[in-house]
Design an enzyme around this catalytic site. Structure first.
Site, mmCIF file in Angstrom:
data_model
loop_
_atom_site.group_PDB
_atom_site.id
_atom_site.type_symbol
_atom_site.label_atom_id
_atom_site.label_comp_id
_atom_site.label_asym_id
_atom_site.label_seq_id
_atom_site.Cartn_x
_atom_site.Cartn_y
_atom_site.Cartn_z
ATOM 1 N N LYS A 26 14.524 -11.105 -81.223
ATOM 2 C CA LYS A 26 15.129 -11.799 -80.079
ATOM 3 C C LYS A 26 14.989 -13.289 -80.302
ATOM 4 O O LYS A 26 14.076 -13.739 -80.999
ATOM 5 C CB LYS A 26 14.412 -11.417 -78.777
HETATM 6 P P1 NAD Z 1 24.715 -13.162 -68.088
HETATM 7 O O1 NAD Z 1 24.220 -14.534 -68.348
HETATM 8 O O2 NAD Z 1 26.118 -12.826 -68.456
HETATM 9 O O3 NAD Z 1 24.526 -12.812 -66.524
HETATM 10 C C1 NAD Z 1 23.302 -12.898 -65.868
HETATM 11 C C2 NAD Z 1 23.580 -12.705 -64.373
HETATM 12 O O4 NAD Z 1 22.347 -12.593 -63.690
HETATM 13 C C3 NAD Z 1 24.351 -13.848 -63.725
HETATM 14 O O5 NAD Z 1 25.263 -13.320 -62.777
HETATM 15 C C4 NAD Z 1 23.241 -14.625 -63.017
HETATM 16 O O6 NAD Z 1 23.716 -15.396 -61.926
HETATM 17 C C5 NAD Z 1 22.381 -13.488 -62.561
HETATM 18 N N1 NAD Z 1 21.016 -13.842 -62.224
HETATM 19 C C6 NAD Z 1 20.151 -14.639 -62.883
HETATM 20 N N2 NAD Z 1 18.995 -14.725 -62.204
HETATM 21 C C7 NAD Z 1 19.139 -13.966 -61.091
HETATM 22 C C8 NAD Z 1 18.309 -13.637 -60.004
HETATM 23 N N3 NAD Z 1 17.080 -14.134 -59.919
HETATM 24 N N4 NAD Z 1 18.796 -12.792 -59.056
HETATM 25 C C9 NAD Z 1 20.043 -12.301 -59.115
HETATM 26 N N5 NAD Z 1 20.865 -12.562 -60.152
HETATM 27 C C10 NAD Z 1 20.430 -13.390 -61.105
HETATM 28 O O7 NAD Z 1 23.667 -12.194 -68.810
HETATM 29 P P2 NAD Z 1 23.897 -10.709 -69.295
HETATM 30 O O8 NAD Z 1 24.308 -10.739 -70.727
HETATM 31 O O9 NAD Z 1 24.717 -9.977 -68.305
HETATM 32 O O10 NAD Z 1 22.391 -10.161 -69.277
HETATM 33 C C11 NAD Z 1 21.780 -9.660 -68.094
HETATM 34 C C12 NAD Z 1 20.583 -8.803 -68.473
HETATM 35 O O11 NAD Z 1 21.008 -7.736 -69.332
HETATM 36 C C13 NAD Z 1 19.475 -9.519 -69.249
HETATM 37 O O12 NAD Z 1 18.234 -8.945 -68.912
HETATM 38 C C14 NAD Z 1 19.800 -9.191 -70.684
HETATM 39 O O13 NAD Z 1 18.680 -9.295 -71.557
HETATM 40 C C15 NAD Z 1 20.260 -7.762 -70.526
HETATM 41 N N6 NAD Z 1 21.079 -7.254 -71.623
HETATM 42 C C16 NAD Z 1 22.226 -7.871 -71.998
HETATM 43 C C17 NAD Z 1 22.974 -7.340 -73.030
HETATM 44 C C18 NAD Z 1 24.307 -7.926 -73.444
HETATM 45 O O14 NAD Z 1 24.988 -7.304 -74.259
HETATM 46 N N7 NAD Z 1 24.733 -9.060 -72.914
HETATM 47 C C19 NAD Z 1 22.542 -6.195 -73.697
HETATM 48 C C20 NAD Z 1 21.373 -5.577 -73.275
HETATM 49 C C21 NAD Z 1 20.656 -6.114 -72.233
#
Ligand code: NAD
Length: 435
Positions: A125
């Protein structure tokens, strides 16, 4: 695990404000989860010592020239937890609260996630301490190019392959791929996944994590005899993972009654119009103020009465403090690490089924693997092929985890970890300790 939903209270206290309690060192949480599963396996001490450490950690402090001519110094990390199964793989996060402990935990979870899905990767990561929303596009590009250059010694298509995570996207991956390629003197599309399709990205990659979350939910719902058409869902986080998961669970017939983002939540017991909500978010930058629902406090949405809760924002959201008030029957972890071990225990006692991150959100890394394979073979697949293969891989993993959960009588998280750790331990034993 065969969860007895009859033991779960039908309705709990009214909605109150949950606090964000990610105060515990996140790597400690990851190691605690690991040890619970290692105890179930009876893992030998030597292997346990190896797997409870990250193999390689790089911290970089690097300058970026800002639009006003000033120079800012940013701190970033790249951590590789274990390269036993193959090249390491994991996203890059841009967030002001990124810490080395968080990146270590996320790297360890990536090892388990790849192993749960039977992918030929170890876990890694990366992260940079920055709020990219305060930067111009040009500044984000400069930051990405310099960070890539700083971590270049330890990344590569056969070494360690980044992907998008919180606040990074296909454009950031395109800059990363270009910077790496410029440095080595030829194009290397396999150095990253989650690229734009025109640069060798995979069809279906952007939606893969959210799609995988919904595949996991539909398998779990079928197992529990729940008809998705009669369910309600709540989604925390409306970014890449949350917005796609919300749309797809709604396509399966579930009524999405609330979503939240970093600025707050929006609630409509009759169901939100998600297309209109996406348009509102694009226009205003948040779900807050959406006319098709009532604007509410973000954390309170977690505690709404619903059947399916999808935390898809950040870690440490479901804790001992708010777990007793969670009313969902299934929690599907779109985010990494949203549930603390204490909350896990409470959910287990209350008969709430938790689909753990290392399985539920593994659709992203699975399609990243597909993208890497397509890049190596220079042979693109159709979106339908990608989605069907993803469905198959998720389903196989679900069956395998469920079987472990039932035979060993452990929750799904421990079962997924057992599957993953046994696989990585086997690599470690077979390869031996060098020299
Ligand atoms: P992103 O940046 O596209 O979206 C994150 C979202 O979370 C945004 O809408 C933001 O406003 C919201 N957010 C942040 N803090 C918050 C809070 N305290 N309360 C409510 N909402 C909040 O990110 P993403 O890629 O969608 O990732 C989200 C999660 O999924 C992370 O934990 C990431 O590690 C995990 N993840 C992502 C992927 C991927 O392919 N992008 C894969 C596996 C896991």
């Amino acid at each position: 695990m065969a969860v007895d939903l009859a033991t779960a209270p039908a309705s709990v206290a009214s909605v109150t404000t949950a606090t964000h309690l990610a105060s515990e060192d996140l790597f400690d949480v990851a190691v605690r989860q690991f040890n619970i599963a290692a105890d179930v396996i009876g893992l030998e001490d030597d292997i346990r010592r190896v797997l409870s450490h990250c193999q390689r950690e790089l911290t970089v402090h690097f300058p970026v020239e800002m639009d006003d001519g000033s120079v800012q110094v940013f701190t970033g990390y790249r951590v590789q937890h274990n390269s036993g199964p193959g090249p390491t793989k994991g996203g890059i996060r841009y967030h002001q609260n990124v810490t080395l402990s968080e990146v270590r935990a996320l790297a360890m979870w990536m090892t388990w996630k790849c192993a749960v899905m039977n992918l030929p990767f170890g876990g890694a990561k990366g992260g940079v301490q920055v709020n990219p929303k305060l930067l111009s596009r040009n500044e984000v590009q400069n930051l990405t190019r310099r960070y890539t250059t700083e971590i270049m010694p330890i990344i590569g298509p056969n070494v360690d392959i980044p992907a998008p995570d919180v606040n990074t996207n296909p454009q950031v991956m395109a800059w990363l791929m270009d910077t790496y390629s410029m440095n080595v003197g030829h194009s290397v599309p396999g150095v990253t996944t989650g690229k734009p399709i025109a640069l060798g990205g995979s069809e279906g990659r952007t939606e893969a994590t959210g799609r995988g979350v919904v595949f996991a939910i539909s398998d779990a719902a079928a197992r529990l005899g729940m008809d998705l058409e009669e369910t309600t869902s709540v989604v925390q986080g409306f970014g890449n993972v949350g917005s796609v998961a919300a749309r797809l669970i709604a396509e399966h017939g579930s009524k999405v009654i609330a979503v939240s983002d970093v600025k707050g939540g929006v609630y409509n017991p009759a169901g939100l119009d998600l297309d209109a909500l996406v348009q509102h978010r694009i226009r205003t930058g948040s779900v807050v103020g959406f006319a098709g629902g009532e604007t509410v406090d973000g954390p309170s949405t977690l505690e709404l009465e619903c059947d399916i809760l999808i935390p898809a924002a950040l870690e440490g959201q479901l804790t001992a403090e708010n777990a007793p008030r969670i009313q969902a029957r299934i929690i599907a972890e779109g985010a990494n690490g949203p549930t603390t071990p204490e909350a896990d225990e409470i959910f287990s006692e209350r008969g709430i089924l938790v689909l753990p991150d290392i399985f539920a959100n593994a659709g992203g890394v699975t399609v990243s693997y597909f993208e890497w394979v397509q890049a190596l073979q220079a042979f693109p697949w159709t979106e339908q092929q990608v989605n069907e293969r993803l469905r198959e891989v998720m389903h196989r993993a679900f069956l395998a985890i469920t079987e472990i959960a039932e035979t060993k009588q452990v929750p799904m998280r421990t079962a997924a970890l057992v599957r993953a750790i046994e696989r990585v331990a086997e690599f470690t034993r077979l390869r031996g300790i060098y020299p």
